[in-house]
Design an enzyme around this catalytic site. Structure first.
Site, PDB file in Angstrom:
ATOM      1  N   ARG A 101      -2.876  -3.600   1.446  1.00  0.00           N
ATOM      2  CA  ARG A 101      -3.186  -3.324   2.852  1.00  0.00           C
ATOM      3  C   ARG A 101      -4.428  -4.099   3.305  1.00  0.00           C
ATOM      4  O   ARG A 101      -4.586  -4.393   4.474  1.00  0.00           O
ATOM      5  CB  ARG A 101      -3.441  -1.827   3.055  1.00  0.00           C
ATOM      6  N   GLU A 172       6.752  -0.703   9.584  1.00  0.00           N
ATOM      7  CA  GLU A 172       5.921   0.209  10.361  1.00  0.00           C
ATOM      8  C   GLU A 172       4.591  -0.464  10.705  1.00  0.00           C
ATOM      9  O   GLU A 172       4.102  -1.292   9.937  1.00  0.00           O
ATOM     10  CB  GLU A 172       5.642   1.496   9.555  1.00  0.00           C
TER      11      GLU A 172
HETATM   12  N1  5AD Z   1       3.659   7.964  -2.425  1.00  0.00           N
HETATM   13  C1  5AD Z   1       3.924   9.072  -1.698  1.00  0.00           C
HETATM   14  N2  5AD Z   1       3.197   9.463  -0.641  1.00  0.00           N
HETATM   15  C2  5AD Z   1       2.135   8.717  -0.306  1.00  0.00           C
HETATM   16  N3  5AD Z   1       1.222   8.860   0.681  1.00  0.00           N
HETATM   17  C3  5AD Z   1       0.345   7.831   0.601  1.00  0.00           C
HETATM   18  N4  5AD Z   1       0.668   7.045  -0.430  1.00  0.00           N
HETATM   19  C4  5AD Z   1       1.789   7.566  -1.007  1.00  0.00           C
HETATM   20  C5  5AD Z   1       2.600   7.189  -2.117  1.00  0.00           C
HETATM   21  N5  5AD Z   1       2.330   6.107  -2.823  1.00  0.00           N
HETATM   22  C6  5AD Z   1       1.217   9.920   1.684  1.00  0.00           C
HETATM   23  C7  5AD Z   1       0.070  10.887   1.589  1.00  0.00           C
HETATM   24  C8  5AD Z   1       0.051  11.433   3.002  1.00  0.00           C
HETATM   25  C9  5AD Z   1       0.543  10.299   3.848  1.00  0.00           C
HETATM   26  C10 5AD Z   1      -0.421   9.723   4.803  1.00  0.00           C
HETATM   27  O1  5AD Z   1       1.040   9.331   2.951  1.00  0.00           O
HETATM   28  O2  5AD Z   1       0.330  11.895   0.657  1.00  0.00           O
HETATM   29  O3  5AD Z   1       1.004  12.447   3.123  1.00  0.00           O
END
Ligand code: 5AD
Length: 485
Positions: A101, A172
Site C-alpha cells: 500500500r 477498490e
Molecule cells: N485479512 C482479513 N481481514 C483483514 N482486514 C485487514 N487486513 C485483513 C486481512 N489480511 C480487515 C480488518 C478490518 C478491516 C478494515 O479490514 O480486520 O475489519
C-alpha cells in the site's frame, strides 16, 4: 493543477512506461495491453465482477464478500478457496498488505521470503505487486468467483496494472477515500491524479470491450461519519471515475447504526450518484451499492460480535445493497482465521437470503431522512463546485483544504478535522461542531435541534463528552452513548 478531464491516451501510455518500471514484475509480457485485453476477454462471465453485479442488481439480492489476504500464494489460494467453499462468498477479495500500500516493494519481498521460511504469513495482506502477473493469475485461476483488490493505497497505479492484467475485474479505492483516511500528508492533488490513472486504465479496457468494476471506498474513517460526508465523497469519486471512462461503479456506505438512517443513506447514495452522474454529463453508468458491516470498534465478546454482524446484514438486505462486506467475530483482536472469516460470511448470507423478498415499509421517518441526507449532499456538492470554480477535482481539493468537506477523525493533515459528529436520541448520526462544513444554516439548525433533544432526554450537555461516549458505545453494547458507560 488537477482537473476533472479525461487523460489523453498518449499521456496515459507515457506515464504507463514509468509505472511499469517501478518494480521488476512490471516487465511481465502479460502487461502488454493487447495480451491483457485478450486475457480479460477470455474470462468466463461468472468471474467478471461487473457482470455478476449486474445480475444481482436485476434480481434485487444482496451478495456477500469478505476481506482476506496473506503473504504466500499457496496459503492465499487455500484461504480464498475456503471462503468460497465453506463461507459461500459470492465475491472474493485480496486484501493487500501495508508495505505494498505504501509502494515499499522491497520490504514486501523480505516479508514474503521470511514468511516462506517460517511457514506462516508475516504480512498483513497479499503483496500482489511482488507476486506479479503470474502469481495473481494463479490466484484467479484457483477460484470460481470474481476477484477484487481491496487495499488503501494512495498510489495504486502499478498494483492496478498488475491485478487487471491478471484478470481481477474490480479495484477498490479513490483519490480522496484512499488518501484522507489512510495517509498523513500525501498531496490530494497527487492522489487524485494517481487514481485518475487507475480509472483511465479501466477506461482503456472499456474501450476494448471489457467492463471492469470500480468501487470508491465508502466508509472513510469508519467512525461516526455523517452520511452526507461519505455520500458526497463517493459521488465525487464516481464523477472522477466516469470522466476517465469507468462505466460500472459500486458506491459504498459504512453502517452507522440507526437502521432507518442507514437505509435512507443507501437509497440517497444510489439515487444521488445516478442523479449527479447525469447532471455532470455521464449517461450510461451502471451504479450499485455496497454496505459495509460495522467499521467502528467491535465488541470483543464473540456472541455480541456475531449479533452485530447479523444486525448489519439485516440492514444491508432491507436497504437493498447489491453487495455487503462482512466482518468476523475476531474483529476486535486482529486478522481473522479462515474459519472465523467463513462463519461471518455464512451468518451474513443466511440473513440476506432469508430477507431477500422482504421490503421495509415506507414511513414518514424514512422518507424524511432520505430527504434530509439529499439536502445535505446537495449543499456540499454545491459548495464543492463553487470552490472549484466549476471543476469538481479542483473543487474537492479546495473543499478539503478549507474544511468545506471535512472527514471526522481522519489522520490526514490536509483535512481540517474541525467537525465533531454525535448521535441524536434515536442513534442517528448528526453533527455537533460544523467547522467550516458547506452546509446551509437551515441544515445546521436541524442538527443543533436534534442534539439538543438528546441532551435534554439524557439530562446532559451537548458537548465533546457526548462524542467520546458515542465512539465507545457500540463495543459496549449501546448505540447512543450513555455517560459513564
Ligand atoms: N485479512 C482479513 N481481514 C483483514 N482486514 C485487514 N487486513 C485483513 C486481512 N489480511 C480487515 C480488518 C478490518 C478491516 C478494515 O479490514 O480486520 O475489519
Amino acid at each position: 493543477m488537477v482537473q476533472n478531464k479525461k487523460m489523453p491516451l498518449e499521456e496515459f501510455l507515457e506515464i504507463r512506461k514509468e509505472i511499469l518500471n517501478q518494480w521488476k514484475t512490471g516487465d511481465h509480457p502479460g502487461l502488454d495491453l493487447n495480451v491483457a485485453v485478450e486475457k480479460l476477454k477470455s474470462l468466463p462471465k461468472e468471474k467478471n465482477f461487473a457482470y455478476v453485479l449486474r445480475q444481482a442488481k436485476a434480481e434485487g439480492i444482496t451478495l456477500v464478500q469478505p476481506r482476506a489476504g496473506v503473504a504466500r500464494i499457496s496459503e492465499h489460494i487455500e484461504l480464498l478457496q475456503f471462503l468460497q467453499d465453506e463461507g459461500k462468498a459470492d465475491f472474493l477479495p485480496s486484501t493487500i498488505d501495508s508495505y505494498t500500500r505504501h509502494n515499499r516493494y522491497s520490504n514486501a519481498e523480505d516479508g514474503i521470503n521470511e514468511s516462506e521460511k517460517q511457514g506462516r504469513s508475516l504480512l498483513n495482506g497479499f503483496p500482489a505487486v511482488n507476486h506479479g502477473v503470474d502469481g495473481c493469475s494463479r490466484v484467479l485461476d484457483s477460484i470460481k468467483v470474481p476477484l477484487q483488490a481491496r487495499h488503501g493505497t494512495p498510489d495504486a497505479r502499478l498494483l492496478s496494472e498488475i491485478i487487471h492484467a491478471s484478470g481481477w475485474t474490480s479495484n477498490e479505492g479513490g483519490g480522496i477515500s484512499y488518501n484522507i483516511p489512510y495517509a498523513k500528508k500525501i498531496s490530494l492533488e497527487d492522489t487524485i491524479k494517481y487514481w485518475q490513472y487507475c480509472d483511465r486504465l479501466v477506461g482503456y479496457y472499456g474501450e476494448h470491450g471489457i467492463e471492469l468494476n470500480r468501487e470508491p471506498y465508502g466508509p472513510l474513517t469508519g467512525t461516526l461519519v455523517p452520511p452526507c460526508i461519505s455520500n458526497t465523497i463517493a459521488i465525487v469519486e464516481s464523477i472522477l471515475a466516469a470522466e476517465q471512462g469507468v462505466k460500472n461503479i459500486t458506491v459504498g456506505y459504512g453502517q452507522g447504526g440507526n437502521m432507518i438512517q442507514d437505509i435512507a443513506a443507501l437509497r440517497a447514495l444510489e439515487e444521488q450518484t445516478n442523479h449527479y452522474l447525469k447532471i455532470f454529463g455521464y449517461e450510461d453508468i451502471f451504479v450499485t451499492t455496497v454496505f459495509h458491516q460495522w467499521m467502528g470498534g467491535f465488541p470483543s465478546d464473540e456472541s455480541e460480535a456475531m449479533a452485530l454482524i447479523g444486525y448489519a446484514s439485516t440492514v444491508a438486505a432491507l436497504g437493498k445493497a447489491t453487495k455487503m462486506i462482512t466482518k468476523t467475530t475476531h474483529e476486535s483482536f486482529g486478522i481473522p482465521t479462515k474459519e472465523a472469516n467463513a462463519k461471518g460470511l455464512r451468518t451474513s448470507r443466511y440473513i440476506t437470503k432469508i430477507l431477500k423478498d422482504q421490503v421495509i415499509a415506507e414511513s414518514v421517518e424514512l422518507t424524511d431522512e432520505i430527504e434530509q441526507i439529499k439536502k445535505e449532499v446537495d449543499s456540499l456538492m454545491h459548495a464543492i463546485v463553487k470552490v472549484g470554480k466549476g471543476d469538481i477535482a479542483q473543487g474537492i481539493v479546495n473543499a478539503i483544504k478549507n474544511g468545506v468537506v471535512d472527514v471526522p477523525f481522519a489522520p490526514s493533515e490536509l483535512n481540517a478535522g474541525k467537525i465533531l459528529p454525535a448521535r441524536d436520541i434515536d442513534g442517528k448520526i448528526r453533527i455537533l461542531e460544523f467547522g467550516n462544513l458547506g452546509l446551509t444554516e437551515e441544515i445546521k439548525a436541524f442538527h443543533n435541534q436534534k442534539l439538543e433533544e438528546r441532551a435534554i432526554k439524557q439530562n446532559r450537555k451537548a458537548e465533546i463528552q457526548m462524542v467520546i461516549d458515542d465512539i465507545y458505545a457500540v463495543s459496549n453494547g449501546n448505540l447512543v452513548g450513555v455517560k459513564g458507560e
